[in-house]
Design an enzyme around this catalytic site. Sequence first.
Site, PDB file in Angstrom:
ATOM      1  N   GLY A  68       0.835  -1.211   0.000  1.00  0.00           N
ATOM      2  CA  GLY A  68       0.000   0.000   0.000  1.00  0.00           C
ATOM      3  C   GLY A  68       0.860   1.248   0.000  1.00  0.00           C
ATOM      4  O   GLY A  68       2.069   1.179  -0.228  1.00  0.00           O
ATOM      5  N   ASN A  69       0.252   2.388   0.253  1.00  0.00           N
ATOM      6  CA  ASN A  69       1.022   3.635   0.339  1.00  0.00           C
ATOM      7  C   ASN A  69       0.373   4.562   1.358  1.00  0.00           C
ATOM      8  O   ASN A  69      -0.678   4.252   1.908  1.00  0.00           O
ATOM      9  CB  ASN A  69       1.160   4.285  -1.043  1.00  0.00           C
ATOM     10  CG  ASN A  69      -0.191   4.630  -1.635  1.00  0.00           C
ATOM     11  OD1 ASN A  69      -0.926   5.437  -1.078  1.00  0.00           O
ATOM     12  ND2 ASN A  69      -0.532   3.993  -2.747  1.00  0.00           N
TER      13      ASN A  69
END
Length: 418
Positions: free
Chosen positions: A209-210
């Site tokens: 993810g980020n």
Amino acid sequence: MESKRVVVGVAGGIAAYKACTVVRQLAEAGHSVRVVPTEAALKFVGAATFEALSGQPVHTGVFTNVDEVPHVRIGQEADLVVVAPATADLLARAVSGRADDLLTATLLTARCPVMFAPAMHTEMWFHPATVDNVATLRRRGAVVLEPASGRLTGADSGAGRLPEAEEITTLAGLLLERGDALPHDLSGVKVLVTAGGTREPIDPVRFIGNRSSGKQGYAMARVAAQRGAEVTLIAGNTVGLVDPAGVDVVHIGSASQLKDAVSKHAPEAHVLVMAAAVADFRPTHVATSKIKKSHDPGRTADAPAIELTRTDDVLANTVRARADGLLPNMRAIVGFAAETGDANGDVLFHARAKLQRKACDLLVVNAVGEGRAFEVDSNDGWLLTADGNEAALEHGSKTLMASRIVDAIAAFLGNKNE
Ligand code: CTP
């Protein structure tokens, strides 16, 4: 933000209880809050509650403390008036310029931005009388929020719900920051916004993810909807954000789901705002069962290597599809860039190169790193247009920034119409 004088008008509807949270949030933001309910509002929430939350006296009529001329002074001195909830009756009284209680007198004397947050049954909201009243108030410069859809007082649901308190407070903050009203200038414009980070699955329990919070994209959707646009929001992972009132929210997980959702909605859209942080790479193979570690504590050699594959560039593909004539409705495509400077050049140098590469119409540029842009509520940056314009976006809340970007989109659409 510096402390301002905010009047919270409360009309007599069941949603009056939500006004308590609005008052509390505005007071917590450091503003001086004066609550002016109608007589009917006090049948739902007692004056003592509003007095305790605001720390100021609460009256409904014009014959209390007459020596202080409150029916004129409260409006004159306000920096902002927010009426939440605004019932059908209150809107009608405001339109006809009545001054038969303290709230309507305040509305007549206020020279600051005025925002109404309507709440009523769907039938009342769509009644031609209310539709005309809302149009009249907007023509006179007031901001009349789009109501949310959902559960109403009884078992029924539909358009007419009071937006969440947090949303009202956010938009009130925007009016204070902007110092002018929010124009209702995007009626009939269909806007597709992507927001938040994508999650690329590794196995059934893990993902790449980020750090995108989705706040900037949500603010874009919120502001565009409140300016009258028909907004679809494609939301990736976000940090528990309130769905913007009047916006269709489609939740997605991975970059490929985001791509599919954009492909589905783009043909209808006039504007695409790509605020999502889309993963550039995804695991090539997604394990169908959970990847287990070795139970031999000394072993590290079996740590799995994750092979990555490039994802599709949704922004670039949409630009290409429009160039190929596949998106005849699409009039503005807005990209976002989070940049840090490096040995090759500063933030703007990289942003200009990205605008060329992506060939979108507008590019919003944020300088990131050192705690900026990600997961915080404020932002600044630049707005670059394909014709070579570069404007600084002043530092402020993400909602203020969204409103400046929407100003630029509206101007871009206007120029195209000429
Ligand atoms: N974007 C997209 N699809 C992707 C990746 C990004 O549509 N697979 C969009 C983002 O939503 C954003 C813009 O492209 O509007 C810029 O994203 P960014 O990842 O910064 O651009 P890149 O071209 O990947 O540049 P960089 O070299 O900085 O990674």
